[in-house]
Design an enzyme around this catalytic site. Structure first.
Site, PDB file in Angstrom:
ATOM      1  N   ARG A   4     -27.142  33.253  -8.453  1.00 30.70           N
ATOM      2  CA  ARG A   4     -27.763  34.147  -9.449  1.00 30.70           C
ATOM      3  C   ARG A   4     -29.239  33.837  -9.648  1.00 30.70           C
ATOM      4  O   ARG A   4     -30.028  34.713 -10.023  1.00 30.70           O
ATOM      5  CB  ARG A   4     -27.002  34.091 -10.775  1.00 30.70           C
ATOM      6  CG  ARG A   4     -25.659  34.787 -10.712  1.00 30.70           C
ATOM      7  CD  ARG A   4     -24.915  34.684 -12.034  1.00 30.70           C
ATOM      8  NE  ARG A   4     -24.594  33.319 -12.383  1.00 30.70           N
ATOM      9  CZ  ARG A   4     -23.530  32.652 -11.921  1.00 30.70           C
ATOM     10  NH1 ARG A   4     -22.693  33.242 -11.114  1.00 30.70           N
ATOM     11  NH2 ARG A   4     -23.320  31.406 -12.280  1.00 30.70           N
TER      12      ARG A   4
ATOM     13  N   GLU B  93     -18.429  18.001 -12.324  1.00 31.37           N
ATOM     14  CA  GLU B  93     -17.448  17.425 -13.253  1.00 31.37           C
ATOM     15  C   GLU B  93     -16.331  16.740 -12.458  1.00 31.37           C
ATOM     16  O   GLU B  93     -15.940  15.618 -12.753  1.00 31.37           O
ATOM     17  CB  GLU B  93     -16.895  18.555 -14.117  1.00 31.37           C
ATOM     18  CG  GLU B  93     -16.138  18.066 -15.318  1.00 31.37           C
ATOM     19  CD  GLU B  93     -15.602  19.223 -16.145  1.00 31.37           C
ATOM     20  OE1 GLU B  93     -15.899  20.385 -15.824  1.00 31.37           O
ATOM     21  OE2 GLU B  93     -14.858  18.932 -17.094  1.00 31.37           O
TER      22      GLU B  93
END
Ligand code: AMP
Length: 177
Positions: A65, A102
């Site tokens: 994006r 993560e």
């Protein structure tokens, strides 16, 4: 000249999608901003407002994006556009940078001839979360000898403290949560 917009107008257009792409993540969907001609143009105007056309050599955008905003910013600043892509996508010689997610890790890459030493770079992505992606992109730009003049985000999730990974850089975000 596009009609000026306020960060509040952009914030109102950003759609929050709960539990995407996985439970617990609130996805910030920027497609309504892109679909509105005035908001999209005004967003690019805000992202580039610190720079005169010709004062930046390259706008570096982060996959995927970030490309949308970086490419539009580049044309406005009369600068080139350079993609930082996920590993395995760029066809020519690359340098790569690993960073922690993560769970697990990811790798981003840039073409070795995409920037010249001393180039003045504006780095752009749609969203700053933990900062790992942007920090990896800064490493790639630095390895090519270019200078990052500013890092811009449309959105910053402040509670994730992404700025801690980008110490020493001038950082600007239009909408914060
Ligand atoms: P990070 O490396 O944690 O700063 O993650 C930043 C990257 O992940 C950006 O390229 C974003 O497009 C994407 N991202 C992370 N969290 C979100 C979110 N809540 N909504 C939309 N995109 C996100």
């Amino acid at each position: 000249m596009p009609a000026s917009v306020t960060p509040q107008e952009i914030e109102h257009a950003i759609r929050n999608v709960p539990d995407f792409p996985k439970p617990g993540i609130q996805f910030k969907d920027i497609t309504p901003v892109l679909a509105d001609a005035r908001l999209f143009a005004g967003t690019i105007e805000l992202l580039t407002k610190n720079f005169a056309p010709g004062s930046i050599d390259a706008v570096v955008g982060i996959d995927a994006r970030g490309f949308i905003f970086a490419a539009a910013a580049a044309t406005r600043l009369h600068a080139g556009f350079v993609p930082v892509r996920k590993k395995g996508k760029l066809p020519y010689q690359t340098i790569e940078e690993d960073y922690a997610l993560e769970y697990g890790h990811a790798t981003v890459a840039i073409h070795t001839d995409a920037l010249k030493p001393g180039d003045r770079v504006l780095l752009v992505d749609d969203l700053l979360a933990t900062g790992g992606t942007a920090a990896a992109a800064t490493s790639l730009v630095k390895k090519l000898g270019a200078e990052i003049v500013e890092i811009n985000f449309l959105i910053e999730l402040k509670f994730l403290n992404g700025r801690d990974k980008l110490k020493g850089y001038s950082i600007r975000s239009l909408v914060t949560y």
